[in-house]
Structures are given as C-alpha cells and as structure tokens.
Scaffold this motif. Structure first.
Motif, PDB file in Angstrom:
ATOM      1  N   PRO A  66       0.936  -1.177   0.023  1.00 33.70           N
ATOM      2  CA  PRO A  66      -0.233  -0.241   0.058  1.00 33.70           C
ATOM      3  C   PRO A  66       0.740   1.239   0.036  1.00 33.70           C
ATOM      4  N   PHE A  67       2.107   1.305   0.852  1.00 34.66           N
ATOM      5  CA  PHE A  67       2.760   2.478   1.073  1.00 34.66           C
ATOM      6  C   PHE A  67       3.548   2.592  -0.560  1.00 34.66           C
ATOM      7  N   LEU A  68       4.118   1.411  -1.034  1.00 39.34           N
ATOM      8  CA  LEU A  68       4.621   1.446  -2.362  1.00 39.34           C
ATOM      9  C   LEU A  68       3.712   2.030  -3.481  1.00 39.34           C
ATOM     10  N   LEU A  69       2.273   1.644  -3.334  1.00 35.09           N
ATOM     11  CA  LEU A  69       1.325   2.300  -4.582  1.00 35.09           C
ATOM     12  C   LEU A  69       1.148   3.782  -4.041  1.00 35.09           C
ATOM     13  N   LEU A  70       1.094   4.179  -2.785  1.00 39.19           N
ATOM     14  CA  LEU A  70       0.867   5.513  -2.612  1.00 39.19           C
ATOM     15  C   LEU A  70       2.194   6.212  -2.810  1.00 39.19           C
ATOM     16  N   PHE A  71       3.227   5.830  -2.833  1.00 41.22           N
ATOM     17  CA  PHE A  71       4.551   6.512  -3.245  1.00 41.22           C
ATOM     18  C   PHE A  71       4.748   6.638  -4.646  1.00 41.22           C
ATOM     19  N   LEU A  72       4.039   5.494  -5.332  1.00 43.39           N
ATOM     20  CA  LEU A  72       4.271   5.905  -6.846  1.00 43.39           C
ATOM     21  C   LEU A  72       3.021   6.802  -7.464  1.00 43.39           C
ATOM     22  N   LEU A  73       1.928   6.583  -6.664  1.00 39.20           N
ATOM     23  CA  LEU A  73       0.978   7.724  -7.167  1.00 39.20           C
ATOM     24  C   LEU A  73       1.628   9.016  -6.752  1.00 39.20           C
ATOM     25  N   LEU A  74       2.084   9.252  -5.563  1.00 32.04           N
ATOM     26  CA  LEU A  74       2.693  10.716  -5.415  1.00 32.04           C
ATOM     27  C   LEU A  74       3.786  11.224  -6.480  1.00 32.04           C
ATOM     28  N   LEU A  75       4.704  10.044  -6.745  1.00 33.35           N
ATOM     29  CA  LEU A  75       5.542  10.447  -7.906  1.00 33.35           C
ATOM     30  C   LEU A  75       4.883  10.846  -9.054  1.00 33.35           C
ATOM     31  N   TRP A  76       3.980  10.148  -9.670  1.00 34.49           N
ATOM     32  CA  TRP A  76       3.104  10.409 -10.573  1.00 34.49           C
ATOM     33  C   TRP A  76       2.343  11.826 -10.449  1.00 34.49           C
ATOM     34  N   LEU A  77       1.555  12.220  -9.535  1.00 33.45           N
ATOM     35  CA  LEU A  77       1.164  13.333  -9.476  1.00 33.45           C
ATOM     36  C   LEU A  77       2.286  14.765  -9.455  1.00 33.45           C
ATOM     37  N   ILE A  78       3.381  14.379  -8.672  1.00 28.00           N
ATOM     38  CA  ILE A  78       4.444  15.173  -8.683  1.00 28.00           C
ATOM     39  C   ILE A  78       5.078  15.543 -10.295  1.00 28.00           C
ATOM     40  N   PHE A  79       5.209  14.343 -10.864  1.00 25.38           N
ATOM     41  CA  PHE A  79       5.524  14.563 -12.246  1.00 25.38           C
ATOM     42  C   PHE A  79       4.493  15.355 -13.006  1.00 25.38           C
ATOM     43  N   ARG A  80       3.240  15.279 -12.701  1.00 22.22           N
ATOM     44  CA  ARG A  80       2.306  15.928 -13.641  1.00 22.22           C
ATOM     45  C   ARG A  80       1.954  17.338 -13.176  1.00 22.22           C
ATOM     46  N   LEU A  81       2.352  17.419 -11.687  1.00 23.44           N
ATOM     47  CA  LEU A  81       1.877  18.760 -11.400  1.00 23.44           C
ATOM     48  C   LEU A  81       2.872  19.633 -11.297  1.00 23.44           C
ATOM     49  N   TRP A  82       4.306  19.233 -11.359  1.00 19.12           N
ATOM     50  CA  TRP A  82       5.268  20.108 -11.219  1.00 19.12           C
ATOM     51  C   TRP A  82       5.542  21.220 -12.030  1.00 19.12           C
ATOM     52  N   PRO A  83       5.062  21.143 -13.221  1.00 18.18           N
ATOM     53  CA  PRO A  83       5.220  22.367 -14.203  1.00 18.18           C
ATOM     54  C   PRO A  83       4.112  23.572 -14.018  1.00 18.18           C
ATOM     55  N   ARG A  84       3.040  23.129 -13.150  1.00 14.47           N
ATOM     56  CA  ARG A  84       2.119  24.049 -12.762  1.00 14.47           C
ATOM     57  C   ARG A  84       2.195  24.120 -11.421  1.00 14.47           C
ATOM     58  N   ARG A  85       3.187  24.172 -10.641  1.00  6.76           N
ATOM     59  CA  ARG A  85       3.354  24.454  -9.375  1.00  6.76           C
ATOM     60  C   ARG A  85       3.251  26.053  -8.834  1.00  6.76           C
ATOM     61  N   TYR A  86       3.617  26.795  -9.433  1.00  2.77           N
ATOM     62  CA  TYR A  86       3.518  28.054  -9.154  1.00  2.77           C
ATOM     63  C   TYR A  86       2.203  28.468  -9.500  1.00  2.77           C
ATOM     64  N   GLY A  87       1.356  28.023 -10.393  1.00  2.00           N
ATOM     65  CA  GLY A  87      -0.009  28.518 -10.666  1.00  2.00           C
ATOM     66  C   GLY A  87      -0.768  27.828  -9.465  1.00  2.00           C
ATOM     67  N   LEU A  88      -0.657  26.477  -9.223  1.00  3.49           N
ATOM     68  CA  LEU A  88      -1.284  25.969  -8.046  1.00  3.49           C
ATOM     69  C   LEU A  88      -1.080  26.601  -6.907  1.00  3.49           C
ATOM     70  N   GLY A  89       0.139  27.017  -6.613  1.00  2.08           N
ATOM     71  CA  GLY A  89       0.379  27.727  -5.333  1.00  2.08           C
ATOM     72  C   GLY A  89      -0.122  29.080  -5.316  1.00  2.08           C
ATOM     73  N   ALA A  90      -0.224  29.923  -6.393  1.00  2.27           N
ATOM     74  CA  ALA A  90      -0.863  30.998  -6.231  1.00  2.27           C
ATOM     75  C   ALA A  90      -2.347  30.919  -6.058  1.00  2.27           C
ATOM     76  N   ALA A  91      -3.069  29.834  -6.654  1.00  2.09           N
ATOM     77  CA  ALA A  91      -4.375  29.578  -6.345  1.00  2.09           C
ATOM     78  C   ALA A  91      -4.571  29.429  -4.838  1.00  2.09           C
ATOM     79  N   GLY A  92      -3.831  28.642  -4.314  1.00  2.00           N
ATOM     80  CA  GLY A  92      -4.037  28.196  -2.862  1.00  2.00           C
ATOM     81  C   GLY A  92      -3.724  29.348  -2.142  1.00  2.00           C
ATOM     82  N   LEU A  93      -2.831  30.213  -2.356  1.00  2.00           N
ATOM     83  CA  LEU A  93      -2.497  31.544  -1.578  1.00  2.00           C
ATOM     84  C   LEU A  93      -3.713  32.394  -1.512  1.00  2.00           C
ATOM     85  N   LEU A  94      -4.107  32.291  -2.851  1.00  2.00           N
ATOM     86  CA  LEU A  94      -5.597  33.486  -2.819  1.00  2.00           C
ATOM     87  C   LEU A  94      -6.740  33.103  -2.115  1.00  2.00           C
ATOM     88  N   GLN A  95      -6.845  31.623  -2.047  1.00  2.00           N
ATOM     89  CA  GLN A  95      -7.905  31.191  -1.339  1.00  2.00           C
ATOM     90  C   GLN A  95      -7.686  31.541   0.268  1.00  2.00           C
TER      91      GLN A  95
END
Length: 462
Positions: free
Chosen positions: A331-360
């Motif tokens: 379960p932890f390996l699966l969660l780790f792989l999912l986390l790596l996939w999310l980081i890989f997918r969301l990393w190019p948009r990190r500043y945009g997502l961070g700005a949206a969270g800060l504005l909230q």
C-alpha cells in the motif's frame, strides 16, 4: 580580462534547491558515519537524532534562503554558528582527540553556514569539507568496512549534487536528467566494483589500519612465485590470517571466502543497529552467491546454497523483495508511486497551483488579518508571474518584478498594477490595512491570474 572570465563561474549564484537538498543528504550521511565510529558507547541513536536536527536547522533553512540575499540568512548563520562553536568547545573538545575534534568543528560550522551558501564557490567549499571529513572517518582506527554503509551514500549524494549543479544552467528535459542520473549511478557502481576486484590495495576491507603489504594485489588468483613463501593465492600467514605455518603457497583458503568470513565476523558487532546488521547480512549472502556464480565454483558459507549459481542469486533476491518489501509494504509503495506521478504531472504547474492556494487563504483572512491577507496576495502575484516565466531577481521589489514582466498583456497588467499600488500604500505608506483594501487586492490578482491562465482568452488579448 582573462582572470575575470576564469573566476566568474565560481562566483555565479546558486539557484537550485535540489543541489542544496542533495548536499544536505551527503552532509547528514557523513555526520552519521562520524558518530558510527563511537557506536560502542551506545549513544549512536541519540547522536544521529542530534545530527538530524542540526542538519534541518542549517540546510533546512538554506532551502528557504536559496536565491535570496537576505539579512535574515546572515543573522541565522551568526546565531547558529555561535551556538555550534560553543557546543564544539564544550563538550566536544573534551570528548575527542584533536583530529576528530577538528572534524567535528567543521561539521558543526558547515551546517550553520549552509544558510549563506549563495555561490558555486560556497557549494564547492561545502563538498570539500564533506570529502575531508569522510576521508578522516574512512581512515580512522575504529573504522571497518561497515562504515561505508554511511560513507557510500554520502559520496553518491555529493556526486549527484555536482552533476545536478552542472546541469542547472543547461536546457535539459527532466527525462534526460533522470536518465543521466541513473546512468551516473550505474557507472559509478560498476567502477567501484572494478576497483574493488582488480585495483592493487592493502589486504583489508576497511582503511582504518594498514597491515603489511603482500605480493597479492587483489582478489584475483595468481600463480605461486619462484620463492613460494608469501606469493600465490593465499599469501603469508601473517597477512592472510587463515593459513597455518608450513602450508604450501597457493593451497590456502579461498581468498573470496576469507573476505566473506571476515565480513560476517564484523557483522557480529553487538553495538551495530539491528536494521543495519540485517541489511548487510542479506547483502553479504547475496555477494557470496554472486561470487560462486562468477568464479564457477562453490563458495561455502552461512546461508549459501550447496549449488551456487546466478539463477539462485536472482531467485533469492526476487523472493526477498516479494516477501520483505512488496507484500508488507505494497500500500505504501502504491501510494509512493501515485505521489511520484502526481508530482511529475503537477510540477510544471506548481506556481499556478500555489498562487491559487495562496489566494484562497488570503480571501479567508481578509476579514480578520487584512495585512497578512495582502502579504499572501503579493506572494501569489509573484508566483503568478513565475508561472508565466518571469522569475524574480534577488532583491527585486514587487513593483520591479511586475515591470520586468514584459509579456503580460495590458488588461491583467493594469489589474496587477492596481494591486501593487494597494499593497505598497499599505505596507510602506501611512494607509492602514482594511478588509476592503485586502479584498480589492485579492480580486485584482485573482482576476489577472485567471486571464493569464487562459480562462478568458478574449480578455487576454485586450
């Protein structure tokens, strides 16, 4: 002119947090190896915790100060450095001899000074200190081969930090960087194995002491010389440790088996952490099977099957991975792989997502903490511009950052300019922070960020 050009690369600013993180990992491993030398006193776990905290205080703060010429970093360095030197003097000076005390002082100061690691010159100096202390650890009289459980990762992290820092200023894709990193690790491991097996070296697994040399430069079998004594497969009795007096040269015990037997004796150290002992025992068993497969002969010993082969090595390694790693931790390996996939997918948009969270968060705080809300909105503006490819230079104000973003269209630029005016009037002027001003600043930045993100393409052309 030539002197300035040659010195310029070393004075270039350090902008990569990954380099700082890898340097911190290398530093922590060296600190653990330093304390591992005194494991017989039973305080290795406590000292490891102290080194972890000290690393977090120094290099953890350095991750925040990267790319910033902040006065707070200088103050941090002075405070932590002063505290570290006090600890080095008492009780450090009373605990170690002069050589180890000097190494301890270097390690303590290195983490404290990490917060002002701003240029490549500072980075190279850090790696130099790490290498010097690790060399002291490897050659200390209480060191044996098990200390490389900590030194090997330290050198690996240091090499990765150098490679990553070199690739920072080049346009290399993430896939290329990942592939080059894997190739670097594989090549380093192969080179280390070749040096271990073929390079001339003292007949000892560690470098904590240097026994008298022999005519056998490595573990490769050699024919006995004309004089017989002291040559061939086993060497003399004093250097090999397993030959009885009078035994003919070349008829002694297998040098591979002598090596593995000594490794297993070292693993009986009761002061060694249990998890480290179990890991090294498993690796030693695999090494025995691999030696049997590569040499084509049986290597008898604890835990080695009667018919050693490469197939058995692979089967045992697969069974161990399935039983000890995959099944209990899937379960932890699966969660780790999912986390790596999310980081890989969301990393190019990190500043945009961070700005949206800060504005909230800024919208929620506008009523109770208007000044804090405006500060978060200003940070969101910074990240919004970064998402558009406009980085913020060291010491640059919010207004200067916006003025340097030449590609921002007119409409979102006017809205962001209005938000900057509200922020500067409140923070640097005499205007008090109110809920309405915080709300207006939030709305302006939120609307501009939506336009820049492409939510309203018709307004982006306005």
């Amino acid at each position: 002119m030539s002197t300035t050009t040659a010195a310029a690369p070393a004075d270039q600013p350090l902008t990569s947090r990954a380099v700082v993180l890898l340097t911190a990992c290398s530093y922590l491993c060296v600190c653990l190896s330093f304390s591992y030398l005194d494991r017989r006193y039973g305080k290795f776990g406590f000292e490891s915790l102290l080194w972890l905290v000290w690393t977090a205080l120094g290099f953890g703060a350095a991750l925040f100060y990267v790319g910033k010429n902040s006065r707070a970093a200088d103050t941090h360095w002075k405070v932590q450095g002063t505290l570290g030197m006090l600890l080095a003097l008492f009780p450090g000076f009373l605990m170690f001899n002069l050589l180890r005390w000097a190494s301890l002082s270097l390690l303590i100061v290195l983490s404290a000074r990490a917060v002002v690691m701003r240029t490549r010159r500072d980075f190279y100096m850090n790696l130099t200190v790490i290498f010097v202390v690790s060399l002291m650890v490897a050659t200390y009289m209480t060191a044996d081969w098990t200390v490389w459980f900590y030194l090997a990762p330290a050198w690996l992290f240091a090499g990765l930090a150098l490679a990553w820092e070199h690739a920072t200023g080049t346009a290399i894709s993430r896939w290329a960087k990942g592939g080059l990193t894997v190739a670097f690790i594989g090549l380093s491991f192969l080179l280390a194995m070749l040096l271990f097996l073929l390079a001339p070296r003292p007949p000892t697994l560690g470098f904590g002491f240097l026994p008298p040399g022999t005519d056998t430069p490595n573990l490769v079998k050699q024919e006995a010389g004309s004089q017989g004594q002291g040559r061939g497969e086993g060497g003399d009795a004093s250097s090999r440790g397993g030959r009885a007096p009078g035994t003919q040269a070349g008829a002694g015990a297998d040098p591979w088996q002598q090596m593995f037997d000594r490794m297993r004796r070292d693993l009986q150290d009761r002061h060694m952490p249990d998890w480290q002992r179990q890991t090294l025992q498993r690796l030693t068993g695999w090494g025995e099977i691999l030696a049997a497969a590569l040499t084509g002969r049986l290597v008898p010993g604890s835990g080695v099957p009667a018919t050693g082969s490469l197939e058995e090595l692979l089967r045992e390694a697969g069974e161990y991975c399935v039983e000890k790693i995959i099944l209990p931790w899937w379960p932890f390996l699966l969660l780790f792989l999912l986390l790596l996939w999310l980081i890989f997918r969301l990393w190019p948009r990190r500043y945009g997502l961070g700005a949206a969270g800060l504005l909230q968060v800024a919208d929620l705080l506008a009523r109770w903490q208007p000044m804090l809300s405006m500060r978060l909105s200003a940070l969101a503006l910074n990240w919004c511009l970064r998402q558009q490819g406009h980085g913020r230079a060291s010491g640059q104000s919010v207004r200067e950052h916006l003025a340097g973003a030449a590609s921002v269209p007119d409409l979102p630029r006017r809205w962001l300019g209005y938000a900057v005016d509200l922020y500067c009037e409140t923070r640097f002027g005499s205007t008090a922070a109110t809920r309405q001003r915080a709300a207006n600043m939030h709305k302006a930045i939120h609307g501009a960020s939506q336009i820049l993100a492409g939510a309203m393409p018709e307004l982006k052309r306005a």
